[in-house]
Write an enzyme that holds these catalytic residues in place. Sequence first.
Site, PDB file in Angstrom:
ATOM      1  N   GLU A   1       0.823  -1.201   0.000  1.00 61.87           N
ATOM      2  CA  GLU A   1       0.000   0.000   0.000  1.00 61.87           C
ATOM      3  C   GLU A   1       0.865   1.262   0.000  1.00 61.87           C
ATOM      4  O   GLU A   1       1.919   1.290   0.633  1.00 61.87           O
ATOM      5  CB  GLU A   1      -0.870   0.032   1.264  1.00 61.87           C
ATOM      6  CG  GLU A   1      -1.779  -1.154   1.368  1.00 61.87           C
ATOM      7  CD  GLU A   1      -2.488  -1.238   2.716  1.00 61.87           C
ATOM      8  OE1 GLU A   1      -2.480  -0.247   3.472  1.00 61.87           O
ATOM      9  OE2 GLU A   1      -3.054  -2.306   2.993  1.00 61.87           O
TER      10      GLU A   1
ATOM     11  N   CYS B   1       4.287  -5.684  15.871  1.00 59.39           N
ATOM     12  CA  CYS B   1       3.744  -4.721  16.839  1.00 59.39           C
ATOM     13  C   CYS B   1       2.252  -5.032  17.045  1.00 59.39           C
ATOM     14  O   CYS B   1       1.526  -5.300  16.082  1.00 59.39           O
ATOM     15  CB  CYS B   1       3.935  -3.293  16.341  1.00 59.39           C
ATOM     16  SG  CYS B   1       5.666  -2.872  16.053  1.00 59.39           S
TER      17      CYS B   1
ATOM     18  N   CYS C   1       3.007   8.251   1.509  1.00 59.44           N
ATOM     19  CA  CYS C   1       3.480   7.307   2.514  1.00 59.44           C
ATOM     20  C   CYS C   1       3.819   6.008   1.781  1.00 59.44           C
ATOM     21  O   CYS C   1       2.957   5.415   1.134  1.00 59.44           O
ATOM     22  CB  CYS C   1       2.379   7.120   3.553  1.00 59.44           C
ATOM     23  SG  CYS C   1       2.840   5.998   4.847  1.00 59.44           S
TER      24      CYS C   1
ATOM     25  N   CYS D   1      -0.651  -3.269  14.954  1.00 60.76           N
ATOM     26  CA  CYS D   1      -0.426  -3.040  13.527  1.00 60.76           C
ATOM     27  C   CYS D   1      -0.927  -4.182  12.654  1.00 60.76           C
ATOM     28  O   CYS D   1      -0.592  -5.343  12.870  1.00 60.76           O
ATOM     29  CB  CYS D   1       1.077  -2.830  13.301  1.00 60.76           C
ATOM     30  SG  CYS D   1       1.504  -2.705  11.571  1.00 60.76           S
TER      31      CYS D   1
ATOM     32  N   CYS E   1       5.721  -7.712   7.642  1.00 61.36           N
ATOM     33  CA  CYS E   1       6.742  -7.166   8.548  1.00 61.36           C
ATOM     34  C   CYS E   1       7.059  -8.209   9.609  1.00 61.36           C
ATOM     35  O   CYS E   1       6.190  -8.966  10.030  1.00 61.36           O
ATOM     36  CB  CYS E   1       6.218  -5.891   9.208  1.00 61.36           C
ATOM     37  SG  CYS E   1       7.456  -5.072  10.230  1.00 61.36           S
TER      38      CYS E   1
ATOM     39  N   CYS F   1      -2.491   1.240   8.113  1.00 64.59           N
ATOM     40  CA  CYS F   1      -1.574   0.565   7.208  1.00 64.59           C
ATOM     41  C   CYS F   1      -1.733  -0.955   7.275  1.00 64.59           C
ATOM     42  O   CYS F   1      -1.729  -1.547   8.334  1.00 64.59           O
ATOM     43  CB  CYS F   1      -0.199   1.024   7.671  1.00 64.59           C
ATOM     44  SG  CYS F   1       1.125   0.084   7.137  1.00 64.59           S
TER      45      CYS F   1
HETATM   46  S1  SF4 Z   1       4.256  -0.837  13.155  1.00 64.87           S
HETATM   47 FE1  SF4 Z   1       3.764  -2.540  11.793  1.00 64.87          FE
HETATM   48  S2  SF4 Z   1       4.946  -2.163   9.944  1.00 64.87           S
HETATM   49 FE2  SF4 Z   1       5.813  -0.879  11.564  1.00 64.87          FE
HETATM   50  S3  SF4 Z   1       7.434  -2.136  12.463  1.00 64.87           S
HETATM   51 FE3  SF4 Z   1       5.606  -2.550  13.690  1.00 64.87          FE
HETATM   52  S4  SF4 Z   1       4.679  -4.378  12.724  1.00 64.87           S
HETATM   53 FE4  SF4 Z   1       6.154  -3.507  11.268  1.00 64.87          FE
END
Ligand code: SF4
Length: 344
Positions: free
Chosen positions: A93, A117, A106, A120, A113, A331
Amino acid sequence: MSEKRRLLGMTLEELKEVAAEAGLPGYAAKQIADWLYKKKVASISAMTNIASSKRALLEEHFEVGAVPPSEYMKSEDGTIKYLFPAGPGNFVESVFIPTEDRATLCVSSQVGCKMNCLFCMTGKQGFTKNLTANEILNQIQSLPETEQLTNVVFMGMGEPLDNVNELFKVLEILTASYGYGWSPKRITVSTIGVAKGLKRFLDESECHLAVSLHSPYPDERLSLMPIEKAFPARCIIETIKQYDFTHQRRVSFEYIVFKDLNDNLQHAKALICLLNGIPCRVNLIRFHAIPDVSLQSSDIKKMEAFRDALNEAGIVCTIRASRGEDIFAACGMLSTAKKQQIGS
Ligand code: SF4
């Protein structure tokens, strides 16, 4: 038949190797860079100051490699979320955010990833792959609004400093005179803090830095962001303090404000202590709810009190305007939906 290699995303040094392979003189690398990054041509055949026989030779093994977005969603507020293909079955994206005085994109740096987190959606996808410099730069170059762009932030899917080699190629192309020729002040790299990548970024780049903090307390940050174990926020702060952010370059800290978790004045005081001595700003961010996570966004009154406490302590703090809520602006939401659609 092997796939053609993509020129878009190659640095000048890499283009020199391409030119040598095709039997072109050394200066042809600069000509190709000109066609790619200044004139933004879509095909090698359009590079008309290169002999047609050499162009034909180049076309046997190379292509420009600019790929348009496959889908988009437009918000009522003008924000547009694009989905770009990134290899078979993969999508990333990019979000175009126009405001009165700037137009920001962005950009994503990975498919999925590793960092996991809690808050996220991209983290929930797991890690699939690093984007190549071609796939990162393509989000900028193939954006329908590319000529309007004033700023780029590496704040999309993935952790940019976990893909530092490809990121650095793109930063070079964006800022070099042979490339886009942008000032580094137009570019911000956002990280949760990956030790090795952060050090290299601070040493070798002049672009702005944004650090995702989200809590001043180690245990609480760890519950939100597993990276805290490997590279605690206090180490990030110590590293940052070794660099000069008083002139051209800026550092900011991102703080998602979660209801009844990190939104009280005790947290604000602890954050002020943690950031003591760093000329920086703090961006407070409203949380976009994601499925299966009980975290909620704080309310505006508490966010304002938090902001005021930081401002009174001399730290510039703003509440970031929430954009594109009606188009899955968090995101990773749109690409997850696309993955599920393909998989079903
Ligand atoms: S916020 Fe999401 S994209 Fe960013 S480092 Fe953490 S898991 Fe990865």
